[in-house]
Design an enzyme around this catalytic site. Sequence first.
Site, PDB file in Angstrom:
ATOM      1  N   CYS A 202       0.834  -1.122  -0.007  1.00 51.12           N
ATOM      2  CA  CYS A 202       0.057  -0.264  -0.128  1.00 51.12           C
ATOM      3  C   CYS A 202       0.798   1.178   0.170  1.00 51.12           C
ATOM      4  CB  CYS A 202      -0.969  -0.040   1.164  1.00 51.12           C
ATOM      5  SG  CYS A 202      -2.318   1.189   1.060  1.00 51.12           S
TER       6      CYS A 202
ATOM      7  N   HIS B 149      -3.956  -4.711   0.152  1.00 49.19           N
ATOM      8  CA  HIS B 149      -3.481  -5.296   1.552  1.00 49.19           C
ATOM      9  C   HIS B 149      -3.497  -6.774   1.627  1.00 49.19           C
ATOM     10  CE1 HIS B 149      -3.156  -1.394   3.636  1.00 49.19           C
ATOM     11  NE2 HIS B 149      -4.184  -1.221   2.955  1.00 49.19           N
TER      12      HIS B 149
ATOM     13  N   GLU C  37      -2.430  -8.535   3.822  1.00 49.40           N
ATOM     14  CA  GLU C  37      -2.495  -8.899   5.284  1.00 49.40           C
ATOM     15  C   GLU C  37      -4.018  -8.956   5.623  1.00 49.40           C
ATOM     16  OE1 GLU C  37      -1.359  -6.266   3.939  1.00 49.40           O
ATOM     17  OE2 GLU C  37      -1.953  -4.540   5.567  1.00 49.40           O
TER      18      GLU C  37
END
Lengths: 379, 222, 264
Positions: free
Chosen positions: B99, B204, B206
Site C-alpha cells: 500500500c 493489502h 494481510e
Amino acid sequence: MSDSYKICTKLVVDSSYPDVQFDEFGVSHTYNDFHSNVKKYWQTGANGKRHLEELVLSIKRDGRGKEFDCIMGLSGGLDSSYMLHKMVTEFGLRPLVFHVDGGWNSELAVHNINVLVDKLGLDLYTEVINWQEMRNFQLAMFKSGVPHIDIPQDHSFIAVLYKFAREHGIKYILNGGNIASESVAVPSEIFYWGTDLVQIRDILAQFGSVPMKSYPFSSILHHKLYLRYFRGIKVFKPLNYMPFVQKDAISTLQRIYNWKPYSQKHFESRFTRFFEGYWLPTRFGVDVRRAQFSSLILSGQMTREAALTRLEQPPYDSELMRQDFEYVATKLGIDTDELRGLHEMPKKFYWDYRNRNNFFKLGEWVLSRIAGTTRGGAY
Amino acid sequence: MGPVSYSWYNSRRCILSRANVTLVDYGIGNLQAFCNIYSRLNVSIDIASTPEELSCAKRIILPGVGAFDWAMTRLIDSGLREMLDDLVLTQHVPVLGVCVGMQIMAKNSEEGVIPGLGWLDAKVKHFNHNNLSPDIHFPHMGWNDVEPAFQNELFANIIDPRFYFLHSYYFSPANLMQTLATTEYGIQFTSAAVSGNIYGVQFHPEKSHSWGIQLLRNFSEI
Amino acid sequence: MLRPRIIPCLLIHNGGLVKTVKFTDPKYVGDPLNAVRIFNEKIVDELIVLDIDATVSNAPPNYKLIGELAGECRMPLCYGGGVKSLNEVENIISLGVEKVAISSAALADQTLIKESAQRVGNQSIVVVIDVKKTGLISKRYEVFTHNGKRSSGVHPVEFAQTMESLGVGEILINSIDKDGTLSGYDMDLVDLIRRVVTIPVTVLGGAGSQTDIANLFQRFGVIGAAAGSLFVFKGKYRAVLIQYLSEIEKDQMYLLDISDSPLS
C-alpha cells in the site's frame, strides 16, 4: 513402556484408563461388559424399529395440539444432526430444536446447524451463555487442576435443555447418545459428573472471580428426580433403535444438506477439540479416542488395526493445536505462559474438592436397577 | 511460539535472527496482521525497528497505511532509510512494499511534498486526473480483481486473484515493464509492480483472506 | 471491477456483543472474539465493530479487546465507539485496525476529523451518521449522537457534505428508525446522501434479507451494505447464529448490472 502397560487385545482401551480391568486373556472388562450387559439395549433391527414406532406414537399423541411434541439439542455434531434428520424426515416429529452457545462454536458447527434447520424448515432456539461468566467458570476449572474442565459447557447444556422442556411443557427429550459410537465410556475420574453442584460451587468459590448471575445452573435433584419422575419428562435415545453407522450417516447428511464433517467426534466446539484433543492426552495421559474407537470396534464400524494406526497420530494437526492453545489463552484472558503453567501444575481430581460422588454413584446404581440406564451415556 | 510481542523481538540480536521475512517497523502499518499470518504458515518472521535488526534481513516487508508524507516522515525519523537503501539497492534483498509502503518506493507523490525513496522510477498520482465518471468514488475501497500481466512467483498458485484495496492515489511507473499486475477502477492502473528484487502491491495482502495469505507465502519463498 | 461490500456490523455493550432495535433494548448475543473468528472463517468482505457504551460513558477505547479482534481478522476491520481524540485514533490504527469510525465527536469537534484524516490518511477515517426522523407533522431527517439519545438539529445531508470537505474517507449512514427491524434499508435517506458526496458510502439499519442488499446494489451500484441482525439472528425466535452469504450468493448479487446503474 513399563511392564505394567496393558492394552486390550480386542479393543484399544489400555492401562491409561484407570478403571479398566483385564481378564486372563488380556481382554478388557469393557469388551466383556458390552457383550453381557450393553448389547441387549442396542436394537437396530425390526425390534428396534417397532420400539421406535411405538415411541413416536406416544410422542405424537401427547403432543397433539401443541407447538412442539419433543425437544432436542443441536450442537452441529454428527449424532444430534443425524438424529434430527431421521426423527423429522422419517418419523414426522415436531421437535423444539435448540442450541447452546457457550462462546466456542466453530464455523463448521454454525454452518451445519444452519443448513439443517433451513432445509428441514425448523425454527431454532438458542441460549447464549453470558461469556464473562462462562469464561470465569472455565478459568476456575483450569485453575483447580482437575481433568473435567469441560463441565461448564456440558452443565449449561443440560440446564438449558430442561429449562426449555419445562417452559414449553414438553414431555419427551430426544438424546443423541448412542451405543454404536459411545458404548465404551471414558473413566469417571476424568469425565466427572457434570451436575455435581457441590463440586462446582467449591471450585468456583476457590478460583472464580465473577459473580455467576445468569449462568444456568441445574441441580441433579431437580432435573433427574423432580422433572423426570414427578413431572414425567422422559428421555429417549432413538439412535439405539436404528442402524447408525458413522460413515453412512455422514454421507447422507452431506448429500442432503451439504453438511460438513469434523475431523473427530465433539470437534464442533473449539474448546472441546482443545480439551479432548490436546489437554487431556498431554496433561492426564488419557486419549478419549481409545473409548470412541473401542465403541466403533464393538459396533463393527472400525477394525482394531485401523484404530491402532489412527492412535499413533495425534488427535489433530499439531499446527492447529498450537493455534488453539493461543486462542484458548486469549479467550480465557490469560497469556500463553500462564496457560502453560496451568498445564504443568500438579494434577488434581474431583476428590480434592468437595463433592457428592458417593451420592451420584448411589443414584446411578438405583436408576440402573429401576430404569436400566447408565449415567449420561450411550443408553 | 506465543503471541508476538514487539519487545521480545526488539531484544534479539542480528546474529540469532535469520528469520525468513523481516517486517520494517517504522510506526505505521498492520504489523500484527503480517505476524499472525506468517505465524500460522510457520514461516519465521521478525520485526526490525533499528538498522542493526534490519541488517541481516533475508526478505523485507515494508508495510504502510496512511498518507504519503506521513509515511516518508516516519521512515526518515526511524533512522532505517540508509540501511534499507543499502539492503535493497546494493545487496538486492527482496523487498515487498504494501500500500503506501509501495507508494513511497516511487520518486514522489501528488499527495505530498516530500520525495519518496526513489527505488523505482515512478510517480504516485491521484485517480481524479483521469476525468472519471462521478459514479466512481474515492478512496478506492473494497475487493477488486488483480490481473497479473505475466507469470511471476509472487502470484503463483493464486486462483482468481482479488484483494482488498483502500487508497486514493495510485502508483504509475515510467517503465511499463515494471507493471506486474493491473486492476480496473475507472482506469487500468498498476496494482502490483516489480523490478528485480523490488516488489510492490497497492492492495493489502494481510487483509485479503486466503488470496493474501498465498501471496505472502509466495513472497517468503522468493 | 470493484465489488460492492457486504459488511457485518457488531455492537459491543459491556464487553459483550448485543443487538438492538431502534437503538434500544439490547439483547445479548455472545462473545465478540468468537463471533469475529467465525466471520473470518466465513470470508466476509469487511467487519464493523462499534462500542455503543463508550460515548455515553465517556470511557476510553477498550484497546485490549480491539487488539484481540484485530488480531483475528484476515479482512479489514473498522472500529468505532467513543473515539474523541487524535491520540485515540492513532492508537486504534496502530493496533492493526484499518479504519476508525467517529460519530458524536465528529459533530462536536471538526478539527478532530481534519487532523485525524491528515495524520492517518483519509481512507482510514469513517464518519458514522446516526439518523432519525423527527417532527410532529412534517417528518424530517435529523442527526443524533450519544447512541441515539441527543438530537443535534443538523440535517444529515449538510453534515455529510461538511465531513467530506474535512477529509473523511467514508460515510456510514445508520438509520435509527430501521435498526433491528429487518424491514429493509431506508433507500430515500441513502439517495439523499449519495447525491451530495463523492466518497464511498456504507448503509446500516434495516437489512432483513439478501433481497434488501440486492435492491440496494441495484439502485446505487457500488456501495457498502452493512447489517447486524441479518447476520446474527435466525428465524422467528431470533436464535443467535452467525451467518453470511456464500460465494455463490455473493456472485449472484454482483451479476446485477452495476456499471449501468445510474445515479440520476
